[in-house]
Design an enzyme around this catalytic site. Structure first.
Site, short mmCIF file in Angstrom:
data_model
loop_
_atom_site.label_atom_id
_atom_site.label_comp_id
_atom_site.label_asym_id
_atom_site.label_seq_id
_atom_site.Cartn_x
_atom_site.Cartn_y
_atom_site.Cartn_z
N LYS A 12 0.99 -0.91 -0.11
CA LYS A 12 -0.03 0.17 0.18
C LYS A 12 0.90 1.22 -0.13
CE LYS A 12 -2.83 3.17 0.81
NZ LYS A 12 -4.42 3.15 0.96
N CYS A 31 -3.67 10.68 2.48
CA CYS A 31 -3.20 9.10 2.13
C CYS A 31 -2.08 9.71 0.99
CB CYS A 31 -3.37 8.77 0.97
SG CYS A 31 -4.97 8.19 1.33
N1 SAJ Z 1 -3.09 15.09 -8.04
C1 SAJ Z 1 -2.44 15.95 -8.97
N2 SAJ Z 1 -1.62 15.59 -9.81
C2 SAJ Z 1 -2.58 13.92 -10.71
C3 SAJ Z 1 -3.16 13.25 -9.29
C4 SAJ Z 1 -3.28 13.70 -8.54
O1 SAJ Z 1 -1.46 16.90 -8.38
O2 SAJ Z 1 -2.35 13.85 -12.14
C5 SAJ Z 1 -3.07 14.95 -6.86
C6 SAJ Z 1 -4.66 15.71 -6.51
O3 SAJ Z 1 -5.41 16.74 -7.29
C7 SAJ Z 1 -4.64 15.26 -4.63
C8 SAJ Z 1 -3.62 14.78 -4.97
O4 SAJ Z 1 -2.71 14.38 -5.86
O5 SAJ Z 1 -4.43 16.73 -4.05
C9 SAJ Z 1 -3.59 12.87 -4.50
O6 SAJ Z 1 -4.92 13.05 -5.47
P1 SAJ Z 1 -4.86 11.09 -6.36
O7 SAJ Z 1 -6.46 11.14 -6.25
O8 SAJ Z 1 -4.00 11.04 -6.81
O9 SAJ Z 1 -5.50 10.12 -5.33
P2 SAJ Z 1 -5.99 9.96 -3.26
O10 SAJ Z 1 -5.14 10.12 -2.40
O11 SAJ Z 1 -8.18 10.31 -3.68
O12 SAJ Z 1 -6.21 8.79 -3.47
C10 SAJ Z 1 -4.77 7.66 -3.78
C11 SAJ Z 1 -5.12 6.42 -5.04
N3 SAJ Z 1 -4.23 5.87 -4.32
C12 SAJ Z 1 -3.88 5.46 -5.73
O13 SAJ Z 1 -4.01 6.08 -6.85
C13 SAJ Z 1 -2.25 5.21 -6.35
C14 SAJ Z 1 -6.50 5.65 -3.60
O14 SAJ Z 1 -6.40 4.30 -4.88
C15 SAJ Z 1 -5.92 5.33 -2.04
O15 SAJ Z 1 -6.97 4.41 -2.21
C16 SAJ Z 1 -6.23 6.53 -1.77
O16 SAJ Z 1 -4.90 7.32 -2.13
C17 SAJ Z 1 -5.60 6.04 -0.48
O17 SAJ Z 1 -6.84 5.94 0.37
O18 SAJ Z 1 -5.06 5.66 -0.11
#
Ligand code: SAJ
Length: 419
Positions: A212, A266
């Protein structure tokens, strides 16, 4: 093994949907939370968080009598712990909520029960949880001392669902299941098969914990790459979003999107669990965290530059007592959710308010009540009054803004939406 009654400890963004999905499969579910408001809201068939379709599933589960919430643990056949795991000073993992949850359920455990840790955890946390349970219940045996013969089964099964898509991903995603013994793993697989259509893949607890952390660190490193590119491109006079779109036409390149920083509970947290365990080896993971943490400050500087330019214009010289109105669009940590935890948008807005160099008009369409840290404004009012518009979150409401209304404004688009 039969799981008639399932208890979920921690009814937040992961625990509540998980409890509701078990209940929708006609399992008797007892949800436990220390937050009385959450308990009361759920018992009325309502929800205290925003997640698409969750309200309907909870409402049906509660009205049909399959889901009930309480603040005191009760006996059950399986316990799922889904409480927060923040970090404390020095980015060290803070396991106090897991400790409190374990010590709260320990008194109601009985022979044959299964305890699963779902919270994202540093390597070794599942063993630690089993030790806390054993401390309270010397009358029961646990896998760390009695292996396959233990009275209680213990496993780690990290949640991996994406906020905003939780109900679909809970059912469809594969699950990594790490028992403290093979029997613990099989019991956990049987439990998750109640609703999981994805594969349940078995490993040991430490590998499941690291898996994870690895997934979220992988994403953090990749977002850091995009954020670093955005700062490089700004200096080189290149539109980073156009650049990434072009580079991604290569069959083996897939760059993520830059933004105002990385938020949420996360991705902005979990990589530190690796760094704090092996600080000398996790160089890239640490640097990625630092790059992503730097981004909000870089944006604040961009706003300060825009304010300076705005002040230098002729209109300001006529009415030079006026501070510019900065419309800050979005506070959540990402699009179309209400979650403000570790949100870079919140960090930026707080800093701008503190600076006193502008009048901040913050707008967050997904937060309706209970927010009183600073005033929130309707989108229409912000669009009318703002001199500078700072887009922080790519919510659908902001993507749909009539471009005509933006013509007279200074725009700072951290998400590449108005390009
Ligand atoms: N973000 C960017 N650019 C991107 C993608 C995301 O700046 O291209 C930013 C988002 O705006 C946000 C942050 O990253 O601030 C995180 O967003 P996210 O959509 O990447 O992830 P989370 O935190 O909503 O969910 C993640 C997921 N992990 C992965 O995709 C590897 C989810 O599957 C997990 O279950 C979750 O963390 C968790 O609970 O750990």
């Amino acid at each position: 093994m039969q799981f008639e009654t399932i208890s979920v400890i921690g009814l937040g963004y992961i625990g509540l949907p998980t409890a509701a999905v078990f209940a929708s499969r006609k399992k008797k579910v007892i949800g436990v939370d220390v937050n009385q408001h959450a308990v009361d809201t759920i018992n009325q068939g309502k929800i205290h968080i925003i997640e698409p379709d969750l309200d309907m599933v909870v409402q049906t589960a509660v009205s049909q009598g399959y889901l009930r919430a309480t603040s005191t643990p009760e006996p059950a056949d399986a316990f799922l712990i889904a409480v927060p795991t923040p970090f404390k000073d020095g980015h060290q993992p803070d396991l106090r909520y897991i400790e409190a949850a374990s010590k709260a359920i320990a008194p109601v455990l009985k022979k044959g029960d299964l305890v699963i840790l779902e919270s994202t955890s540093p390597v070794g946390a599942t063993e630690q949880m089993a030790d806390w349970l054993a401390e309270v219940r010397p009358d029961l045996t646990f896998p760390q001392t009695h292996g396959e013969q233990s009275d209680i089964r213990v496993a780690h099964c990290p949640e991996r669902v994406l906020p905003g898509h939780v109900l679909r991903e809970l059912v469809q995603n594969d699950r990594v299941i790490g028992g403290l013994s093979p029997k613990c793993s099989s019991a956990a697989v049987e439990l998750y098969k109640t609703f999981v259509l994805g594969e349940c893949i078995v490993t040991n607890a430490r590998t499941a914990e690291m898996c994870k952390l690895t997934e979220n660190s992988f994403r953090d490193v990749n977002i850091a790459f995009a954020n670093e590119l955005s700062m490089i491109c700004d200096k080189q006079g290149i539109n980073v979003w156009d650049l990434i779109r072009l580079a991604n036409r290569h069959p083996r390149v897939n760059i993520l999107q830059p933004g105002p920083g990385v938020g949420g509970h996360c991705i902005a947290v979990d990589p530190w669990f690796i760094v704090s365990a092996v600080p000398d080896d996790a160089k890239l993971i640490r640097t990625a965290r630092e790059v992503n943490d730097l981004k909000p400050h870089w944006i604040i500087n961009k706003v300060k530059e825009a304010i300076a330019a705005w002040k230098a214009n002729s209109e300001f010289k006529i009415q030079n007592s006026k501070l510019p109105n900065i419309g800050c669009l979005g506070l959540a940590f990402k699009a179309n959710i209400d979650d403000l935890r570790e949100s870079p948008a919140m960090e930026i807005v707080r800093e701008l308010i503190k600076s006193g160099i502008c009048r901040v008009m913050a707008c967050e369409p997904n937060v309706n009540s209970g927010f009183d840290e600073f005033p929130l404004y309707e989108l229409g009012e912000v669009l009318r009054e703002a001199d500078i518009l700072l887009l922080l979150v790519d919510h659908d409401e902001f993507k749909g803004i009539d471009r005509e209304l933006l013509k007279e404004k200074v725009l700072i688009d951290t998400r590449g939406v108005w390009r």
